[in-house]
Design an enzyme around this catalytic site. Structure first.
Site, PDB file in Angstrom:
ATOM      1  N   LYS A  27      -0.713  -4.348  -0.231  1.00 35.69           N
ATOM      2  CA  LYS A  27      -0.545  -2.894  -0.345  1.00 35.69           C
ATOM      3  C   LYS A  27      -1.815  -2.213   0.140  1.00 35.69           C
ATOM      4  O   LYS A  27      -2.913  -2.801   0.155  1.00 35.69           O
ATOM      5  CB  LYS A  27      -0.232  -2.495  -1.797  1.00 35.69           C
ATOM      6  CG  LYS A  27      -1.334  -2.832  -2.816  1.00 35.69           C
ATOM      7  CD  LYS A  27      -2.454  -1.812  -2.913  1.00 35.69           C
ATOM      8  CE  LYS A  27      -3.507  -2.213  -3.932  1.00 35.69           C
ATOM      9  NZ  LYS A  27      -4.703  -1.314  -3.900  1.00 35.69           N
ATOM     10  N   ASP A  87      -1.776  -3.477 -10.675  1.00 30.86           N
ATOM     11  CA  ASP A  87      -1.102  -3.359  -9.378  1.00 30.86           C
ATOM     12  C   ASP A  87       0.192  -4.169  -9.308  1.00 30.86           C
ATOM     13  O   ASP A  87       0.980  -3.990  -8.372  1.00 30.86           O
ATOM     14  CB  ASP A  87      -2.028  -3.827  -8.247  1.00 30.86           C
ATOM     15  CG  ASP A  87      -3.099  -2.802  -7.904  1.00 30.86           C
ATOM     16  OD1 ASP A  87      -2.911  -1.618  -8.234  1.00 30.86           O
ATOM     17  OD2 ASP A  87      -4.124  -3.200  -7.313  1.00 30.86           O
TER      18      ASP A  87
END
Length: 281
Positions: free
Chosen positions: A11, A138
């Protein structure tokens, strides 16, 4: 099914601000995250014996209880009550470490979703996210993927429309300690504070639209020359914007043309920086 191969996508933080700090020491974030096509490969295999086994292509990654993938597997088995089945987890690393790209979290997310399929436990996405959130902030986003406006410590996710475009990743040899980076943030006293970020990123039609808003507060407290050089090279060679992702030290550049991105990648390679050309995914 006795084995499963998954792509664990990295990401990037298109926007990242620190908005406060909880009593337990965790920092509150406002961020727009987007998965990219750069990924690790995670292979899960039933072993027929109890226990979790880890192997990894990167010798610097711990293959024991300290590994996020191991922690996620252990939490999965604890949640589901599966005690008789064991698993081996093999990770081929492509996402750089200490980069702010969620490599460990991506692997952990793949383990959770993969074990659910492998052992046919039928957990909901919400249940998987709940398990992952206890291990890493995350991981919930890495489970959902796509584009998301994230708050809290990053675990509160509001999906946004995915954005299309070419991404060039660059990274020097130096990493950045997340703990030290957040310590420097505490001394700033104020964040970026752009209002309406969710709406801005929810209504974009091109990379040029979001370019002025691709900001990262950690850029303000990072003094690595490699980071400065990579951002400069990207913007001088056609990137519509360039910023660090996460707490660093990887830098991303957004390009409207893949051909232009390839030329910028060549310049970075000449400087012996790590590079990866990928897409928002």
């Amino acid at each position: 099914m006795d084995s499963l191969v998954l792509n664990a996508k990295a990401k990037i933080n298109l926007y990242l601000d620190v908005t406060g700090k909880r009593a337990d020491g965790y920092h509150l974030l406002e961020t727009v995250m987007h998965t990219v096509s750069l990924c690790d490969t995670v292979t899960l295999t039933k072993t027929g014996r109890s226990g979790i086994e880890i192997s990894c292509s990167d010798p610097l990654i711990p293959c024991n209880e300290k590994n996020i993938a191991y922690k996620c597997a252990a939490a999965f088995f604890d949640k589901t009550g599966i005690s008789s089945g064991g698993v081996s987890i093999d990770i081929i690393k492509r996402i750089p470490s200490q980069a702010g790209m969620g490599g460990g979290s991506a692997d952990g997310a793949a383990v959770l979703t993969g074990l659910d399929r492998l052992f046919e436990t039928g957990l909901s996405e919400g249940e998987l996210i709940s398990i992952g959130a206890r291990i890493g902030a995350d991981i919930p986003f890495c489970i959902k993927g796509g584009c998301g406006y994230c708050t809290g410590i990053g675990e509160i996710i509001e999906p946004l429309p995915a954005i299309c475009g070419c991404v060039l990743i660059g990274k020097g040899k130096a990493g950045i300690s997340t703990a030290e980076a957040f310590g420097k943030i505490d001394s700033l006293g104020s964040g970026i504070g752009i209002s309406g970020i969710k709406q801005i990123f929810g209504n974009v039609s091109s990379l040029t639209d979001i370019a002025p808003f691709c900001r990262n507060i950690f850029d303000d407290v990072t003094s690595l020359e490699e980071v400065t050089n990579i951002k400069r090279i990207m913007t001088e060679n056609g990137a519509v914007c360039s910023a660090m992702t996460g707490s660093g030290s990887a830098v991303f550049g957004l390009f409207e043309s893949e051909n232009v991105a390839v030329k910028a990648q060549k310049v970075l390679k000449q400087k012996n920086y790590f590079t990866a050309l990928c897409r928002l995914s």
